[in-house]
Enzyme design. Sequence first.
Site, PDB file in Angstrom:
ATOM      1  N   ASP A 275       0.873  -1.175   0.000  1.00 47.50           N
ATOM      2  CA  ASP A 275       0.000   0.000   0.000  1.00 47.50           C
ATOM      3  C   ASP A 275       0.912   1.227   0.000  1.00 47.50           C
ATOM      4  O   ASP A 275       2.073   1.168   0.409  1.00 47.50           O
ATOM      5  CB  ASP A 275      -0.931  -0.011   1.214  1.00 47.50           C
ATOM      6  CG  ASP A 275      -2.131   0.930   1.013  1.00 47.50           C
ATOM      7  OD1 ASP A 275      -2.100   1.744   0.071  1.00 47.50           O
ATOM      8  OD2 ASP A 275      -3.090   0.845   1.796  1.00 47.50           O
TER       9      ASP A 275
HETATM   10  C1  BGC Z   1      -5.075   3.265   0.058  1.00 45.10           C
HETATM   11  C2  BGC Z   1      -5.225   2.187  -0.977  1.00 45.10           C
HETATM   12  C3  BGC Z   1      -5.151   2.799  -2.353  1.00 45.10           C
HETATM   13  C4  BGC Z   1      -3.842   3.553  -2.497  1.00 45.10           C
HETATM   14  C5  BGC Z   1      -3.640   4.197  -3.857  1.00 45.10           C
HETATM   15  C6  BGC Z   1      -3.860   4.145  -0.183  1.00 45.10           C
HETATM   16  O1  BGC Z   1      -3.882   5.241   0.658  1.00 45.10           O
HETATM   17  O2  BGC Z   1      -4.997   2.686   1.348  1.00 45.10           O
HETATM   18  O3  BGC Z   1      -6.433   1.510  -0.797  1.00 45.10           O
HETATM   19  O4  BGC Z   1      -5.287   1.816  -3.318  1.00 45.10           O
HETATM   20  O5  BGC Z   1      -3.810   4.590  -1.507  1.00 45.10           O
HETATM   21  O6  BGC Z   1      -4.493   5.258  -4.047  1.00 45.10           O
END
Ligand code: BGC
Length: 775
Positions: A275
């Site tokens: 993530d």
């Molecule tokens: C989130 C993810 C997301 C990623 C990209 C993160 O802050 O937890 O779910 O896919 O950002 O936007």
Amino acid sequence: MKRLTTLLFSAAFSFAVSAQPQLTEKNISKVISVMTLEEKAELLVGSIEGMNYTGVPMPTGNEEGYQRVPGAGGQTNTVPRLGIPPTVVADGPAGLRISPHRDGEDRSYYCTGFPVEILLASTWDTGIVQEVGKAMGKETLEYGVDVILGPATNIMRNPLCGRNFEYYSEDPVLAGKMTAAMVNGVQSQGVGTSVKHFAANNQETNREMNDSRVSQRALREIYLKPFEIAVRQAQPWTIMSAYNKVNGEHAQSDYDLLTRILRDDWGFKGVVMTDWTAPRESEKQIHAGSDLLMPGRREQIDRIVEAVSEGSLSMKDVDTSVERILQYIVKTPRFRDYKYSDQPDLNSHAAVSRKAAEEGVVLLKNNGVLPLRPCDAALFGIQSYDFLHDGIGSGHVNTPYVVNMLDALKSQGFSCNEPLAEAYRLHIQAEKAKWGFHPMSSWPLMENIGVGAPVHEVEFPDYVYSTTAQQSDLAIVTLGRKPGEGFDRSVEDDFNLSDIELHLLKGVCDAFHAAGKKVVVILNVGGVVETSSWKEWPDAIMLPWMPGQEGGNVVADVLTGKVNPSGRLPVTFPIRYEDVPGADDYPTSFGKGDRFDIVSKLTDLYRSDGNTRNFDYTEYSEGIYVGYRHYMTRGVEVSYPFGFGLSYTSFSYGEPSVKRKGDNYIAAIKVTNTGEVSGREVIQLYVSAPAGGMDKPERELKAFAKTRELAPGESQYIQMTFNSYDLASFDEGTSAFITDKGTYTARFCTDVRTERAMVGFVVPTAKSYPVSRIN
Ligand code: BGC
């Protein structure tokens, strides 16, 4: 002369290039064998506009800050000399999230707003979820994106989690089957998914550092199960490793989780991407099995190179991850050089969105008022005029429109109390105007993550209620909640209705009932709210969650009976917050009650001494007793049970049976529509294990099915299959899933408490399914 030199040089150059192997599906090891360490490291680290702010240019071919699809979440780096193209990944679970506008272009790039996952799970229909997946996959493909960053499948451990709207259920079987259906749907279009957030990412408060302290049994049976089902049934292209720690180790650096469990035990073949976080120990992440570090910074590339040179990261680990990434790249549309149109069929996808949403609307109460005939309705509540299609954060979608209830009801022949509508219009306008001065308004990602203007609910003087009750035939009160990523909800003024909302509701119900008229409540929410203290007041309560861009139409279709509601709750509605299992082991004291006060919620994130309970660590003290497993086993009353939902018709159940075929068990029953209108029924199969074996919940969902649309009097014979492994519970002592032998009870239910038929079945021999031992 100069010309001749140029010619000779370019001939030599093209010879050199053609001597390089160019990536194909068949020559991956060859390509790896000629890659430099820098190139390998670069492939293991992502890139994204704005996030690569270190100012250090990427090595070969990767122009920092250049985004192939504006607004996408990130990219993989390219190695042009070896024919390795960049690939693009973009959010997220309710549709594709890219920027709707591009500099210098007149046209727009909107994406379909599908219903949020909590609604999709409420359909209990894997078929429609797969259809949504197909449509999302087509949009992903046609906008030039290779992987959509979803579905998300963390368990709804607690109703306050800010991202529950992005998740499917409190039950791992329902969540797992929905996840698999979504992955299969999206991937049928030749693009990938990223099942997230692996694992035990159940709170937003301090999400990057919080340590989820959870028993191996609860992990295996509850928190990992949806991911396991998705891997076994759908083999997602990628999985996203979560921000948080699990039992002391960051999930992204956890070898046990990412290699021993995910790959060795379950057979996952794809890429794990982290993530989106700041650099952590890159070498540890790669060794653990996080192949792609997102969103990526130059310093991570340098660190990988350094770690290999120092010997703290082996070239074998690097090559393993590079190989997985190349295996992924050769499957992508970008590798195939797919000529995307930038013109997905938004009209047909809007129809899919509406159909899916309509199947997931849950009718919680109906004292004979629904379905409605067109009449003059007084619409109360901000969300009657400003409908919420999704939540805040990466799960937001930039949709071409959102149908509000006022317009939808009018289009179906209703008239709406105009003075009231005008009062709301002015109030909303005034509140939104203040937004320009809000401290967060300078946040550049605002539009792209769905943070809208904070519009607070209004309470009117009593004469407004009594006057509208005279003028209108019926009142509709819509109450909203807009939860989001990065902050959890509070009990006060969020899980519980605010005083203003309660006064509004009471005022409307008293005045309309005094005038002999009915009141319908619509819950336009992304998660569970308290209902027990006020549910006796209105005549009907409908829960459309956040149903996507067709929201108003969806509500109107169910209100009028054009669609017979067939949604069922994927999560329990408890009576009080205090009844939630592990209620004290959740961050309830961080953040303020105001759901729009993101500033103070974010500020709270930075107030810690490093060892604060429910902030730096959270004990999953309830173990496996999450949701209905707790309420049913311990006899705790609830407001609406898991699986609950009303219909405009009724169904009868025939003789049940469970037959064994080797390791499989086939549960069957005939269901008949005994009412006056056609409709669909959800059959939920809960199993109770024989006494004397392992400690187990009183009952657990093992299978479910939904009938087709049955006309009055029509029947359908339903079959549901599960196997011996599905009956197993995790034994920490032997590190194995164990299926006890003996007589089990199969309960055919309409919700977890309401049993319509019951039959015993015998498991003749005990079974043990050993898995990696994790301490
Ligand atoms: C989130 C993810 C997301 C990623 C990209 C993160 O802050 O937890 O779910 O896919 O950002 O936007």
